[in-house]
Design a protein around this motif. Structure first.
Motif, mmCIF file in Angstrom:
data_model
loop_
_atom_site.group_PDB
_atom_site.id
_atom_site.type_symbol
_atom_site.label_atom_id
_atom_site.label_comp_id
_atom_site.label_asym_id
_atom_site.label_seq_id
_atom_site.Cartn_x
_atom_site.Cartn_y
_atom_site.Cartn_z
ATOM 1 N N HIS A 251 0.625 5.484 4.960
ATOM 2 C CA HIS A 251 0.210 4.630 3.755
ATOM 3 C C HIS A 251 -0.408 3.430 4.309
ATOM 4 O O HIS A 251 0.307 2.518 5.097
ATOM 5 C CB HIS A 251 1.470 4.271 2.992
ATOM 6 C CG HIS A 251 1.206 3.285 1.734
ATOM 7 N ND1 HIS A 251 1.401 3.604 0.688
ATOM 8 C CD2 HIS A 251 0.310 2.193 1.666
ATOM 9 C CE1 HIS A 251 0.968 2.751 -0.635
ATOM 10 N NE2 HIS A 251 0.658 1.856 0.428
ATOM 11 N N ASP B 171 1.954 0.595 4.782
ATOM 12 C CA ASP B 171 1.617 -0.276 3.672
ATOM 13 C C ASP B 171 0.967 -1.708 3.956
ATOM 14 O O ASP B 171 0.661 -2.725 3.545
ATOM 15 C CB ASP B 171 2.462 -0.813 2.796
ATOM 16 C CG ASP B 171 1.972 -1.254 1.330
ATOM 17 O OD1 ASP B 171 0.860 -0.954 0.901
ATOM 18 O OD2 ASP B 171 2.753 -1.885 0.690
ATOM 19 N N MET C 246 -5.545 4.231 1.531
ATOM 20 C CA MET C 246 -5.404 3.858 0.103
ATOM 21 C C MET C 246 -6.488 3.464 -0.402
ATOM 22 O O MET C 246 -7.678 3.030 0.138
ATOM 23 C CB MET C 246 -4.417 2.533 -0.187
ATOM 24 C CG MET C 246 -3.050 3.050 0.259
ATOM 25 S SD MET C 246 -2.237 4.286 -0.887
ATOM 26 C CE MET C 246 -1.906 5.369 0.143
ATOM 27 N N HIS D 209 6.357 3.324 0.028
ATOM 28 C CA HIS D 209 7.031 2.058 0.187
ATOM 29 C C HIS D 209 8.263 1.706 -0.727
ATOM 30 O O HIS D 209 8.229 0.599 -1.451
ATOM 31 C CB HIS D 209 5.906 0.822 0.083
ATOM 32 C CG HIS D 209 4.883 0.847 -0.902
ATOM 33 N ND1 HIS D 209 5.365 1.072 -2.389
ATOM 34 C CD2 HIS D 209 3.690 0.863 -1.168
ATOM 35 C CE1 HIS D 209 4.599 0.842 -3.113
ATOM 36 N NE2 HIS D 209 3.216 0.865 -2.441
ATOM 37 N N HIS E 112 -3.889 0.322 3.831
ATOM 38 C CA HIS E 112 -5.112 -0.242 3.330
ATOM 39 C C HIS E 112 -6.014 -0.555 4.446
ATOM 40 O O HIS E 112 -5.778 -1.783 5.082
ATOM 41 C CB HIS E 112 -4.650 -1.485 2.348
ATOM 42 C CG HIS E 112 -3.495 -0.962 1.197
ATOM 43 N ND1 HIS E 112 -4.108 -0.644 -0.032
ATOM 44 C CD2 HIS E 112 -2.303 -1.166 1.389
ATOM 45 C CE1 HIS E 112 -2.979 -0.634 -0.704
ATOM 46 N NE2 HIS E 112 -1.863 -0.555 -0.056
HETATM 47 ZN ZN ZN Z 1 0.132 -0.029 -0.504
#
Ligand code: ZN
Ligand code: NCD
Length: 356
Positions: free
Chosen positions: A25, A259, A51, A186, A27
């Protein structure tokens, strides 16, 4: 000569070698920010679930393929890294478009953002019933669903939004689609740990490096701390303890997803600061610190490198990476081309160095 005689010989305890990990996960953003942040992830991880919350979001196979190309173009020559792309579910997304993207290999999964739950989620799903046909299609082709597990109602306290989501949204979705594979992303609560542990084999969860370290007090230590603010927001200490236990438990339902979510310093240090913690520069070091504190360094490999591929039904990576025990000062600020980002662990020293 004297140095080699007097310096303590490195022992096994000073070197940690594990199968090359993946980040399930992350970004990676777009444009200048993509150029800034992509290689922090690519240098540590062989693959990452990327993402789709760009503006506009990634909703078609063509957009997913073009974004994948931009990510690869942002990396240094010769960097072996495979971005695994995701489709952003909206109220009106076409189930056949999603399926085509999955079957052609562009998309690995779909991401469900409840509308307005987090950064760039305005086009997210307003009511999960609206995507029933997509979920049905995903179940039939065995395409995983990745979930931002928070309800958005203003009536629900922000610290309760994840627990309420389990009951109001995820429970019913899993009941209606018992074969749909779901990753609860998350996780931040004991409730989610229990939900995943007690759930069927179709459910798993990612755990970030930062939720293993911070609790909600860290946002208010001597003043407001925007760099400890992310969504889902960090919870009480006992929730953090439950996450730490789950991460080191060896239960393959829990695996690594950073994340990592970079925002410009000025967007974080603001009257209405953005949610997101940029952990990519120090991701494995941070996880190693936590696993070591838990007396569980031997469990890091499963969590970081084995359980994710098992759930996604992908091969494990072949190579290995090494972390060396050596104090590493983390800069207060990372800068390049007009971008300024405060990384996770800024100004601290972490006890491990990623050596590649
Ligand atoms: Zn995220
Ligand atoms: C993420 C972002 O900035 O895109 N922010 C965050 O706090 N984690 C979005 C998300 O994953 O919720």
């Amino acid at each position: 000569m004297t140095d080699t005689l007097t310096a303590p010989a490195p022992t096994d305890a000073d070197v940690l070698t594990i199968r090359r990990p993946d980040d399930w996960h992350v970004h990676l953003r777009d444009g200048e920010m993509l150029n800034f942040c992509a290689d922090y992830t690519a240098r540590q991880f062989a693959r990452a679930i990327v993402m789709p919350n760009l503006v506009p979001p990634i909703t078609t196979e063509a957009m997913g393929a073009a974004y994948r190309d931009r990510i690869l173009a942002a990396l240094p020559e010769g960097r072996a890294f495979e971005p695994l792309m995701t489709a952003y579910l909206t109220d009106t997304i076409d189930p056949d478009e999603v399926a085509r993207g999955f079957q052609s290999g562009v998309f690995t999964a779909c991401k469900l953002y409840p509308a307005n739950a987090t950064t760039n989620s305005a086009s997210g799903v307003s009511d999960v019933k609206k995507i029933w046909p997509v979920l049905d299609k995903m179940q039939s082709i065995d395409m995983p669903l990745l979930v931002h597990g928070e309800v958005v109602s203003a009536d629900i306290d922000i610290f309760d939004r994840e627990a309420v989501f389990l009951e109001q949204v995820l429970g019913p979705v899993m009941k209606a689609f018992p074969r749909l594979r779901v990753v609860l992303e998350h996780i931040t609560t004991e409730d989610s740990v229990r939900f995943v542990e007690q759930g069927p084999e179709t459910i798993a969860a990612t755990i970030t490096a930062h939720h293993l370290r911070i609790d909600r007090n860290d946002m208010f230590k001597g003043g407001i701390r925007p760099h400890a603010y992310c969504l889902p927001v960090a919870k009480r200490r006992h929730h953090r303890e439950a996450l730490r236990k789950a991460a080191v438990s060896g239960n393959p339902k829990f695996f690594l997803g950073t994340d990592s979510a970079p925002h410009q310093r000025s967007d974080k240090e603001s009257a209405c600061g953005c949610a997101g913690i940029f952990s990519a520069p120090v991701a494995l070091e941070s996880y190693a610190k936590t696993f070591e504190e838990m007396g569980a360094l031997d469990r890091l490999e499963g969590f970081a490198s084995e359980f994710g591929p098992r759930f996604y039904q992908l091969p494990m990576n072949e190579g290995q990476i090494t972390l060396r025990r050596k104090s590493q000062p983390i800069p207060e600020l990372l800068t390049a081309d007009g971008i300024e980002i405060v990384p996770f662990h800024a100004g601290e020293a972490v006890a491990w160095v990623f050596e590649g």
